[in-house]
Each structure stands twice: as structure tokens, then as C-alpha cells.
Scaffold this motif. Structure first.
Motif, short mmCIF file in Angstrom:
data_model
loop_
_atom_site.label_atom_id
_atom_site.label_comp_id
_atom_site.label_asym_id
_atom_site.label_seq_id
_atom_site.Cartn_x
_atom_site.Cartn_y
_atom_site.Cartn_z
N ARG A 172 110.89 55.79 21.59
CA ARG A 172 109.91 56.62 21.18
C ARG A 172 110.04 57.10 19.45
N PHE A 220 104.59 61.90 19.89
CA PHE A 220 105.41 61.02 20.25
C PHE A 220 104.61 59.84 20.69
N LEU A 227 100.95 56.09 24.79
CA LEU A 227 101.63 54.97 25.26
C LEU A 227 100.53 53.74 25.04
N LYS A 259 105.13 56.10 22.08
CA LYS A 259 106.19 55.19 22.92
C LYS A 259 105.89 53.90 22.80
N ASN A 312 101.35 61.68 29.11
CA ASN A 312 101.39 60.54 28.73
C ASN A 312 99.74 59.90 28.71
N ARG A 322 102.54 62.32 24.49
CA ARG A 322 103.26 61.03 24.18
C ARG A 322 102.24 60.00 24.56
#
Length: 345
Positions: free
Chosen positions: A252, A264, A215, A266, A187, A213
Motif C-alpha cells: 500500500r 491508501f 484497488l 493498494k 475497498n 483503500r
């Protein structure tokens, strides 16, 4: 459909990230002697809880232990809201000396278990967690170099040597997780354009086995979102899918890079509890940062469990026994069903 509960098992953390929401609670190390209304948003630890000044928090967080009271809390929440996954958070969960036992107890109560970690103590604790049945680890990566990590720490703790030790510990934790067969996910929070390079370096540094991912930073709003757009443009990322989960604001978007590697991002969508959120002073497109994200479980210093539905409105937290019998639990069930209907219609 969202069937995950987040459990804050410890408040301690060895980092001082400037954008930390600390799951809505005060930093315990800075508030041992304080009472409701006296909690300080900053203290000697250098850590922050970004919503504390306005979220009405009424208790500080104490460690959760793998005892009968925790098992009872998991069982009650599972029976009331049909939860099937526990996501362990902090603070930094790997600093909890009984993390493997917490994982094992959660598994025995019928839950799949995951952890969010900065990796600072993973080398020591993760093997036991894997044996206990841990499914995956979401590694929060705040820098791929000591300079990058120091940049997002409290100014008093921007030590190059300390940051180097944290980076080394993170790398060992990621490598160990992959060796143990745990799902390893990265993340990466991007507060602004200055942090875009971190994702480039992260993708270059780690194998495709590490799922990445991105964020947005809740504290930085549009500036963070614009930075993510810049990143996607630089990576020539092409969207491939949107993953929505009924009953939670988090979703996502999947992308594919020219190399074929997935990425990805988010996002937060505008999802609200129809009764609880109505009339809230934050209930607008500017001030509400997370919407209805899900249910969180906390333990206070007196050993009582509390259930929360919003880190910007900690005054909405209820003692566990009150929550399971409250209209809020029913409201969450109805929201899940309505949202599922709307998404699949």
C-alpha cells in the motif's frame, strides 16, 4: 512479514460484479453437476469467475463449517507457516449463517480475524461476529449510488431497485461496524476512468472514521492504473508512506488529502515463488496479475480442504495434508525470509 491466510468460507453472493475473481474457483451455483474440465465461466446466476477459463480449477467451493476439521486445518497451517491472522472471504461471508462461530473458532486457534464483505447481510450477522472477537471488516464498495452499483453488475441484473437495497444494506453495515467498535475499511475497485467519481462521492459521504483503500482491477490492467493516477491528481493527494509486507506481492501507498484525511492505494509488486512460478506460462509482466499474493484455504463439496497459492493457477492447489508436507510450504518460508532480508537491507 506476511502471516495471513485467506479462507473462502462460502461461495454464495447476492451481487454479480463483472470483475469478480471469486478467489479462483467456479461459481458453485452454476456448476453443481459439473466436473473438472467442465466448469462454466458464466451461468444463470449472472456471476463470473474471471480466471476460470484458463486457471485449471479442479474443484468447486463448498461452505466451511466451525467443526473439528476446520480447527485442524487452521492448526496445521499455523504450525507449518506461523500464520496469525485469518482473513475470511467468499462469495459474501456475511451470508454464512454460522459466521460468528467461524470467527470464534479462528480466535480460539490463535488467530486474529478479519472479513471482506459487500455489506449485504451485515446488519444481521455482524453483532454476533463482534462478540466472537472479529477485529475488522473490509467493505468492498462497488458504488455509492444505485446507478453506480448497477453499472458494474451483470447486464441482466442491472436493476435500480435491487441496487438501492444493496446500497442501503451496505450503509447500515458500515454504520453498525463503527458503532460496534470494529475497524471499518472501504475497498474501492476502480476499473477505469468512469469510476473515479465514486471515490470522490465515497469520501464526501462517509466520515474519516472509515479508512478508504483504492484497488486496481486485475482484469483491467493499465486502464485501471491510469484511472487511479487521475483520481490522485484530482484529489491533490500527496504521498506520505509506502507499506511493504515481506512475503506478499500486495503493498500500500499512503496519501494525505488537503483536508488531512488519509487515503491508501493498494498495488501489486513483482514477487514470485522462485521455484513454483518458474516456467509458468503467466510468469511475465503482462499476464501475471497478482504474483505471489499469499496462501488461500478452500473446502470442496466432499469436505476436503485444499490450499492454493495462485488464483490464476488453481491447478497448483494441493489437498491440505499434501501441502503441509510439500516443498511449496518450505518455499514460502524461504521466500518470506529472503524478501524480508531484501526489504530491510
Amino acid at each position: 512479514m506476511d502471516r495471513t491466510i485467506r479462507v473462502k468460507i462460502i461461495d454464495a453472493c447476492g451481487m454479480t460484479c463483472t470483475f469478480c475473481h471469486n478467489e479462483g474457483t467456479p461459481v458453485s451455483a452454476d456448476n453443481h453437476a459439473n466436473h473438472t474440465g467442465e466448469f462454466g465461466a458464466a451461468g444463470r446466476s449472472g456471476r463470473v469467475s474471471i480466471y476460470l477459463a484458463t486457471n485449471g480449477a479442479r474443484f468447486s467451493s463448498a461452505p466451511v463449517f466451525p467443526d473439528d476439521s476446520f480447527r485442524s486445518a487452521l492448526t496445521q497451517l499455523r504450525d507449518v507457516l506461523d500464520f496469525n491472522e485469518v482473513h475470511l472471504t467468499g462469495g459474501e461471508p456475511t451470508l454464512h449463517p454460522r459466521l460468528p462461530q467461524i470467527v470464534a473458532m479462528s480466535r480460539s486457534a490463535g488467530y486474529k480475524v478479519s472479513v471482506t464483505s459487500n455489506g449485504e447481510n451485515g446488519e444481521r450477522i455482524l453483532p454476533g461476529c463482534a462478540t466472537a472477537g472479529l477485529d475488522h471488516v473490509n467493505f468492498s464498495i462497488f458504488g455509492t449510488t444505485a446507478e453506480e452499483l448497477a453499472q458494474v453488475q451483470n447486464i441482466r441484473y442491472r436493476s435500480h431497485s435491487l441496487a438501492e437495497r444493496k446500497i442501503d444494506a451496505l450503509e447500515k453495515s458500515i454504520s453498525l461496524s463503527l458503532d460496534l467498535g470494529l475497524g471499518a475499511r472501504a475497498n474501492v475497485v476502480i476499473p477505469n476512468r468512469n469510476h473515479v467519481r465514486r471515490v470522490h462521492q465515497l469520501l464526501d459521504k462517509y466520515s474519516p472514521q472509515l479508512s478508504v483503500r483504492v484497488l486496481s482491477s486485475l482484469a483491467d490492467g493499465e486502464e485501471s492504473l491510469h484511472a487511479i493516477d487521475l483520481l490522485l491528481e484530482e484529489l491533490q493527494a500527496q504521498p506520505t508512506e509506502v507499506r511493504l509486507i515481506a512475503g506478499t506481492s500486495g503493498f500500500r501507498v499512503g496519501y494525505q488529502l488537503p483536508s488531512g484525511r488519509p487515503l491508501f492505494v493498494k498495488h501489486i509488486r513483482s514477487l514470485r515463488l522462485p521455484e513454483t512460478c518458474t516456467g509458468c506460462r503467466f510468469n511475465n509482466d503482462t499476464d501475471c496479475h497478482e504474483g505471489y499474493y499469499g496462501v488461500r484455504l478452500y473446502r470442496d463439496p466432499r469436505g476436503r480442504f485444499h490450499v492454493g497459492v495462485c488464483i490464476q493457477r488453481m491447478d497448483l492447489c494441493l489437498p491440505l495434508e499434501e501441502f503441509v508436507a510439500s516443498s511449496v510450504a518450505g518455499e514460502i518460508r524461504k521466500l518470506r525470509e529472503q524478501d524480508y532480508h531484501d526489504l530491510t537491507a
